[in-house]
Design a protein around this motif. Structure first.
Motif, short mmCIF file in Angstrom:
data_model
loop_
_atom_site.label_atom_id
_atom_site.label_comp_id
_atom_site.label_asym_id
_atom_site.label_seq_id
_atom_site.Cartn_x
_atom_site.Cartn_y
_atom_site.Cartn_z
N VAL A 52 -4.83 5.94 -1.02
CA VAL A 52 -4.55 5.52 -2.39
C VAL A 52 -5.26 4.20 -2.66
O VAL A 52 -5.65 3.48 -1.74
N HIS A 53 -5.43 3.89 -3.95
CA HIS A 53 -6.09 2.65 -4.34
C HIS A 53 -5.52 2.18 -5.68
O HIS A 53 -4.97 2.96 -6.46
N ALA A 54 -5.67 0.88 -5.94
CA ALA A 54 -5.26 0.29 -7.21
C ALA A 54 -6.10 -0.96 -7.45
O ALA A 54 -6.47 -1.67 -6.50
N GLY A 55 -6.40 -1.23 -8.72
CA GLY A 55 -7.23 -2.39 -9.01
C GLY A 55 -7.26 -2.74 -10.48
O GLY A 55 -6.55 -2.14 -11.30
N TYR A 56 -8.09 -3.73 -10.79
CA TYR A 56 -8.26 -4.17 -12.18
C TYR A 56 -9.74 -4.45 -12.40
O TYR A 56 -10.40 -5.07 -11.57
N LEU A 57 -10.24 -4.00 -13.56
CA LEU A 57 -11.63 -4.25 -13.95
C LEU A 57 -11.66 -5.00 -15.29
O LEU A 57 -10.78 -4.82 -16.13
N TYR A 58 -12.72 -5.80 -15.45
CA TYR A 58 -12.92 -6.53 -16.70
C TYR A 58 -14.33 -6.25 -17.18
O TYR A 58 -15.31 -6.58 -16.50
N VAL A 65 -21.95 -5.83 -17.83
CA VAL A 65 -21.49 -6.08 -16.47
C VAL A 65 -19.98 -5.88 -16.40
O VAL A 65 -19.24 -6.29 -17.30
N VAL A 66 -19.54 -5.23 -15.32
CA VAL A 66 -18.11 -5.01 -15.09
C VAL A 66 -17.75 -5.65 -13.75
O VAL A 66 -18.39 -5.36 -12.72
N LEU A 67 -16.74 -6.51 -13.74
CA LEU A 67 -16.28 -7.18 -12.53
C LEU A 67 -14.82 -6.84 -12.29
O LEU A 67 -14.06 -6.61 -13.24
N GLY A 68 -14.43 -6.82 -11.02
CA GLY A 68 -13.03 -6.53 -10.74
C GLY A 68 -12.70 -6.61 -9.26
O GLY A 68 -13.53 -6.97 -8.42
N GLY A 69 -11.46 -6.29 -8.96
CA GLY A 69 -10.97 -6.29 -7.59
C GLY A 69 -10.10 -5.08 -7.36
O GLY A 69 -9.53 -4.51 -8.30
N GLU A 70 -9.99 -4.68 -6.09
CA GLU A 70 -9.23 -3.48 -5.75
C GLU A 70 -8.67 -3.60 -4.34
O GLU A 70 -9.26 -4.26 -3.47
N VAL A 71 -7.53 -3.00 -4.11
CA VAL A 71 -6.98 -2.82 -2.77
C VAL A 71 -6.84 -1.33 -2.53
O VAL A 71 -6.51 -0.57 -3.46
N ASP A 72 -7.12 -0.90 -1.32
CA ASP A 72 -6.92 0.52 -1.00
C ASP A 72 -6.49 0.69 0.44
O ASP A 72 -6.63 -0.22 1.27
N TYR A 73 -5.95 1.86 0.70
CA TYR A 73 -5.43 2.17 2.03
C TYR A 73 -5.77 3.61 2.35
O TYR A 73 -5.53 4.52 1.54
N ASP A 74 -6.37 3.81 3.53
CA ASP A 74 -6.72 5.15 3.99
C ASP A 74 -6.00 5.44 5.30
O ASP A 74 -6.06 4.65 6.25
N ALA A 75 -5.32 6.57 5.36
CA ALA A 75 -4.89 7.13 6.63
C ALA A 75 -6.02 8.02 7.14
O ALA A 75 -6.92 8.41 6.38
N SER A 76 -5.98 8.34 8.42
CA SER A 76 -7.13 9.04 8.99
C SER A 76 -6.71 9.92 10.16
O SER A 76 -5.75 9.63 10.87
N ASN A 77 -7.44 11.01 10.34
CA ASN A 77 -7.33 11.80 11.57
C ASN A 77 -8.66 11.79 12.33
O ASN A 77 -9.00 12.74 13.02
N ILE A 78 -9.40 10.69 12.17
CA ILE A 78 -10.65 10.53 12.91
C ILE A 78 -10.33 10.31 14.38
O ILE A 78 -9.64 9.36 14.76
N GLU A 79 -10.81 11.21 15.22
CA GLU A 79 -10.54 11.10 16.65
C GLU A 79 -11.65 11.80 17.43
O GLU A 79 -12.43 12.58 16.89
N SER A 80 -11.71 11.50 18.70
CA SER A 80 -12.74 12.08 19.56
C SER A 80 -12.37 13.52 19.91
O SER A 80 -11.30 14.01 19.58
N ASP A 81 -13.30 14.19 20.60
CA ASP A 81 -13.03 15.57 21.01
C ASP A 81 -11.99 15.65 22.10
O ASP A 81 -11.45 16.71 22.37
#
Length: 207
Positions: A82-88, A93-109
């Motif tokens: 998920v992510h959330a942020g604000y743009l101006y 030109v558009v400037l802004g900031g955002e926070v996001d979070y990723d879960a993952s199942n990245i793993e080796s064999d």
């Protein structure tokens, strides 16, 4: 003699009236035909660009890869979050900031023997170009990753990348983003440098 003069005078008076009557019947004295004024030209509507100013939030789904030389172990898998942020919107030109979070199942064999990425959290700065309904942008910031398996810990690094947003209807946005992460001496382990690349498709809702 007087009668002849009266007839002549009457004929002289009647002749012009007859001629005028003939001209009128022939259309010589008809009323002028009014020419209609030309219709005003209405300019074609000019499409308006999107206004990117405001808060937004949404989710992302994609693919990621890890690369580390110390463990000689390259891993890949899905990422989702998920992510959330604000743009101006400043105009072009558009400037802004955002926070996001990723879960993952990245793993080796070989789970348990290799490095597994559990999650990544990011604090992101965004600089984009207002191209109407499209906004290409660059993003950079700080990321914190949590791993398990060969290394059960967490580490802080940095990232940078490119993205593209499309304003569908002023309330819904679709986008894509590719980010390159770098974590040096991960979990305070000397020489354990981890690189990660993520590519995600995004959907956001503007408030």
């Amino acid at each position: 003699m007087k009668t002849t003069i009266k007839v002549a005078r009457s004929s002289m008076i009647a002749l012009p009236l007859v001629l005028l009557g003939g001209l009128a019947s022939a259309g010589g004295l008809s009323e002028p035909v009014a020419t209609p004024a030309p219709a005003p030209i209405t300019p074609a509507p000019v499409p308006m660009g999107a206004d990117w100013t405001g808060f937004y939030a949404g989710g992302q789904l994609g693919y990621g890869e890890l690369d580390n030389d110390a463990l000689d172990d390259d891993t890949s898998g899905a990422v989702y979050g998920v992510h959330a942020g604000y743009l101006y919107d400043l105009g072009s030109v558009v400037l802004g900031g955002e926070v996001d979070y990723d879960a993952s199942n990245i793993e080796s064999d070989a789970p348990g023997d290799g490095l597994e990425l559990d999650s990544v959290a990011r604090a992101k700065l965004i600089a984009g170009y207002d191209a109407g309904q499209f906004m290409p942008y660059i993003a950079a910031g700080v990321a914190q990753a949590t791993t398990s398996g060969a290394v059960d810990g967490d580490g802080t690094g940095n990232f940078a990348g490119l993205g593209l947003s499309y304003d569908y209807n002023g309330a819904i946005r679709f986008g894509a983003e590719v980010l390159q992460h770098q974590f040096d001496d991960f979990d305070d382990i000397d020489g354990l440098d981890i690189d990660a690349t993520t590519a995600t498709a995004r959907v956001s809702f503007q408030f």
